[in-house]
Design a protein around this motif. Structure first.
Motif, short mmCIF file in Angstrom:
data_model
loop_
_atom_site.label_atom_id
_atom_site.label_comp_id
_atom_site.label_asym_id
_atom_site.label_seq_id
_atom_site.Cartn_x
_atom_site.Cartn_y
_atom_site.Cartn_z
N LYS A 257 16.56 -72.64 -5.26
CA LYS A 257 14.98 -72.40 -4.48
C LYS A 257 14.08 -72.78 -5.54
O LYS A 257 14.46 -72.06 -6.91
CB LYS A 257 15.14 -70.97 -4.06
CG LYS A 257 14.32 -71.19 -2.78
CD LYS A 257 14.69 -69.61 -2.06
CE LYS A 257 13.53 -69.23 -1.34
NZ LYS A 257 12.85 -68.40 -1.66
N LYS A 258 13.42 -73.53 -5.00
CA LYS A 258 12.03 -73.24 -6.06
C LYS A 258 12.33 -74.83 -7.09
O LYS A 258 11.64 -74.81 -8.13
CB LYS A 258 11.60 -72.39 -7.17
CG LYS A 258 10.81 -71.56 -5.59
CD LYS A 258 10.26 -70.05 -6.40
CE LYS A 258 9.27 -70.20 -7.58
NZ LYS A 258 8.67 -68.78 -7.89
N TYR A 259 13.76 -75.22 -7.03
CA TYR A 259 13.91 -76.58 -7.95
C TYR A 259 14.07 -77.79 -7.65
O TYR A 259 14.57 -79.03 -8.69
CB TYR A 259 15.04 -75.77 -9.57
CG TYR A 259 15.25 -74.65 -9.97
CD1 TYR A 259 15.18 -75.14 -11.68
CD2 TYR A 259 14.75 -73.58 -9.58
CE1 TYR A 259 15.03 -74.62 -12.60
CE2 TYR A 259 14.64 -72.47 -10.77
CZ TYR A 259 14.74 -72.63 -11.96
OH TYR A 259 14.35 -71.80 -13.41
N GLU A 260 13.78 -77.99 -6.42
CA GLU A 260 14.01 -79.38 -5.86
C GLU A 260 13.07 -80.19 -7.01
O GLU A 260 13.52 -81.15 -6.49
CB GLU A 260 12.83 -79.26 -4.30
CG GLU A 260 13.64 -78.37 -3.62
CD GLU A 260 13.61 -76.79 -3.74
OE1 GLU A 260 12.50 -76.28 -3.93
OE2 GLU A 260 14.20 -75.73 -2.43
N SER A 261 12.50 -80.13 -7.24
CA SER A 261 11.39 -80.61 -8.31
C SER A 261 11.81 -80.61 -9.94
O SER A 261 10.87 -81.11 -10.59
CB SER A 261 9.95 -80.52 -8.29
OG SER A 261 9.31 -81.25 -6.91
N GLY A 262 13.09 -79.89 -10.24
CA GLY A 262 13.74 -79.55 -11.73
C GLY A 262 12.47 -78.49 -11.58
O GLY A 262 11.66 -77.30 -11.12
N ARG A 263 12.37 -78.23 -13.44
CA ARG A 263 11.47 -76.54 -13.67
C ARG A 263 10.41 -77.05 -14.42
O ARG A 263 9.47 -75.93 -14.41
CB ARG A 263 13.12 -76.31 -14.94
CG ARG A 263 12.33 -74.73 -15.59
CD ARG A 263 13.55 -74.12 -16.69
NE ARG A 263 12.61 -73.64 -17.11
CZ ARG A 263 13.00 -72.23 -17.33
NH1 ARG A 263 13.80 -71.66 -16.14
NH2 ARG A 263 12.66 -71.69 -17.28
N LEU A 264 10.38 -78.13 -14.96
CA LEU A 264 9.46 -78.89 -15.98
C LEU A 264 7.82 -78.82 -15.76
O LEU A 264 8.10 -79.65 -14.59
CB LEU A 264 9.76 -79.26 -17.14
CG LEU A 264 11.34 -79.53 -17.75
CD1 LEU A 264 12.02 -80.47 -18.82
CD2 LEU A 264 11.65 -77.67 -18.51
N ARG A 265 7.38 -78.61 -15.57
CA ARG A 265 5.81 -78.95 -16.11
C ARG A 265 4.98 -80.20 -15.97
O ARG A 265 5.20 -80.62 -17.09
CB ARG A 265 4.68 -78.08 -16.07
CG ARG A 265 4.58 -76.46 -15.04
CD ARG A 265 6.48 -75.71 -15.17
NE ARG A 265 6.32 -75.35 -16.58
CZ ARG A 265 7.12 -73.96 -16.94
NH1 ARG A 265 8.30 -73.70 -15.53
NH2 ARG A 265 7.09 -73.55 -17.52
N LEU A 266 4.47 -81.07 -14.67
CA LEU A 266 4.07 -82.64 -15.65
C LEU A 266 3.13 -83.02 -16.17
O LEU A 266 2.71 -83.25 -17.14
CB LEU A 266 3.59 -82.60 -13.66
CG LEU A 266 2.82 -83.93 -14.07
CD1 LEU A 266 3.67 -85.36 -13.95
CD2 LEU A 266 2.24 -84.62 -12.40
N ILE A 267 2.11 -81.67 -16.19
CA ILE A 267 0.77 -82.06 -16.73
C ILE A 267 0.68 -81.21 -18.37
O ILE A 267 -0.14 -81.98 -19.24
CB ILE A 267 -0.39 -80.66 -16.25
CG1 ILE A 267 -0.79 -82.09 -15.14
CG2 ILE A 267 -1.48 -80.68 -17.02
CD1 ILE A 267 -1.98 -81.37 -13.91
N TYR A 268 1.20 -80.71 -18.48
CA TYR A 268 1.50 -79.87 -20.09
C TYR A 268 2.68 -79.92 -20.52
O TYR A 268 3.73 -79.55 -22.01
CB TYR A 268 0.71 -78.72 -20.32
CG TYR A 268 1.43 -77.40 -19.80
CD1 TYR A 268 2.22 -76.67 -18.76
CD2 TYR A 268 0.28 -77.42 -18.32
CE1 TYR A 268 2.58 -76.60 -18.13
CE2 TYR A 268 0.94 -76.51 -16.98
CZ TYR A 268 1.88 -75.50 -16.75
OH TYR A 268 1.89 -74.98 -16.05
N GLU A 269 4.11 -80.17 -19.74
CA GLU A 269 5.30 -80.61 -20.69
C GLU A 269 5.45 -81.91 -20.03
O GLU A 269 5.87 -82.76 -21.10
CB GLU A 269 6.45 -79.78 -19.98
CG GLU A 269 6.13 -78.52 -20.43
CD GLU A 269 7.11 -77.46 -19.81
OE1 GLU A 269 7.33 -76.07 -20.66
OE2 GLU A 269 7.90 -77.45 -19.18
#
Ligand code: FDP
Length: 341
Positions: A257-269
């Motif tokens: 749950k909540k990991y369908e797009s992984g864990r890392l953030r697009l804009i600042y990671e």
């Protein structure tokens, strides 16, 4: 040896509009030196302050301190219009007329603070697009003017790009100055080393399962060679290793749950790492699409992230493409189960 500000000034000598970048990095370098000293001083820095950040992670005392320090550096530089941090729900508006937007993960890998394992700071610099500054960081990564990350480890190091290759600096402990130690880094095109949190294996989607299980089969599998695995659990430390000796890093989406797009953030990671990686001859995708071309829709949005040696990122992409076409045979998890023979 060349100091960071001298090198950046030389790189942008004939472009006065880039002076703002040099000013910003002068302040960020000082801030990261301060954070590095705080970490080295130890104490109860890893203790939780009992609050969650915008992404639902528990905030550590040092996360909050680092955020304060970098926000103040951005303010002092006088070139930042909006400061978008992992630790802040919304963008902090500093000066509407300033030319730059700063997106930052002030302390990446913070679950490693307590155990004295490398952590870092990740930075993305974008142009001020004008208009609503709350949405100013929501630009595709191709718009980035600069990207960097610091690693607070046995040495404090800094990987930087302003679009002319990726350079590596080390903080000189006596002078407190970042000195150039490697320029125009090249990530080897081929690798036999991969990084993934294998404890999530049962939750992975089929393409990741098939890709990793083929790596595990080594010389006896379709890849016909053995692979080694490393996972620090700090994006900055895993990325630093890949810049040094190649490798492929994966944080895919999975079924949690909540990991369908992984864990890392697009804009600042993902975006800053992808910019640095591409400038060093590597690739970065979400499994199928180039990270830098993704149009963000939310400041704290997540993305699956695969980056590193070009050939291996392409291999993973071919497994993803096959999965989209309905290929689901997995040697590790399907009927040819590795552990059941
Ligand atoms: P952390 O939560 O400790 O800040 O940015 C998130 C991150 O660390 C990355 O540095 C790291 O690669 C990843 O999370 C580790 O996640 P897992 O614990 O799920 O493996």
């Amino acid at each position: 040896m060349t100091a960071l500000d001298a090198r950046l000034s030389a790189l942008h000598a004939d472009d006065s509009s880039q002076k703002a970048l040099v000013d910003l990095f002068t302040h960020l370098a000082q801030a990261s030196k301060d954070v590095s000293e705080l970490i080295a001083a130890g104490g109860a820095l890893g203790s939780s302050v009992g609050e969650e950040n915008a992404d639902g992670d528990q905030q550590k005392a040092l996360d909050v301190l680092a955020d304060d320090i970098f926000l103040e550096a951005a303010r002092q530089s006088k070139v930042v219009a909006a400061y978008c941090s992992e630790e802040q729900e919304d963008a902090v508006i500093l000066d509407e007329s300033a030319p730059l937007v700063l997106a930052i993960d002030p302390l990446d890998g913070s679950s490693n603070i307590d155990v004295n394992v490398s952590i870092g700071t990740i930075i993305s610099v974008l142009p001020n697009p004008g208009g609503d500054l709350q949405a100013s960081a929501m630009q595709p990564g191709t718009h980035q003017l600069a990207a960097a990350f610091m690693v607070y480890g046995p040495q404090t190091t800094l990987f930087v790009t302003t679009g002319s290759g990726t350079d590596l600096y080390r903080l000189h402990p006596a002078t407190g100055v970042f000195m150039l130690i490697d320029e125009a880094i090249e990530i080897p095109e081929e690798t036999s080393e991969y990084a993934i949190n294998a404890s999530n294996a049962r939750q992975w989607f089929p393409a990741t399962q098939r890709y990793v299980s083929d790596l595990l089969l080594g010389v006896d599998g379709p890849r016909e060679r053995n692979f080694n695995m490393r996972w620090v659990g700090s994006l900055v430390a895993d990325a630093g290793r890949i810049f040094n000796r190649g490798g492929v890093f994966l944080y895919p989406g999975d079924q949690r749950k909540k990991y369908e797009s992984g864990r890392l953030r697009l804009i600042y990671e993902a975006n800053p790492v992808a910019f640095l990686v591409e400038q060093a001859g590597g690739s970065a995708t979400n499994g199928s699409d180039r990270i830098l071309e993704i149009q963000p829709s939310e400041i704290h949005q997540r993305t699956p992230l695969v980056f590193g040696s070009k050939t291996e990122v392409r291999w993973l992409g071919s497994y993803e493409a096959e999965a989209r076409q309905g290929h689901s045979d997995s040697p590790l998890f399907g009927h040819r189960n590795l552990f059941r023979s």
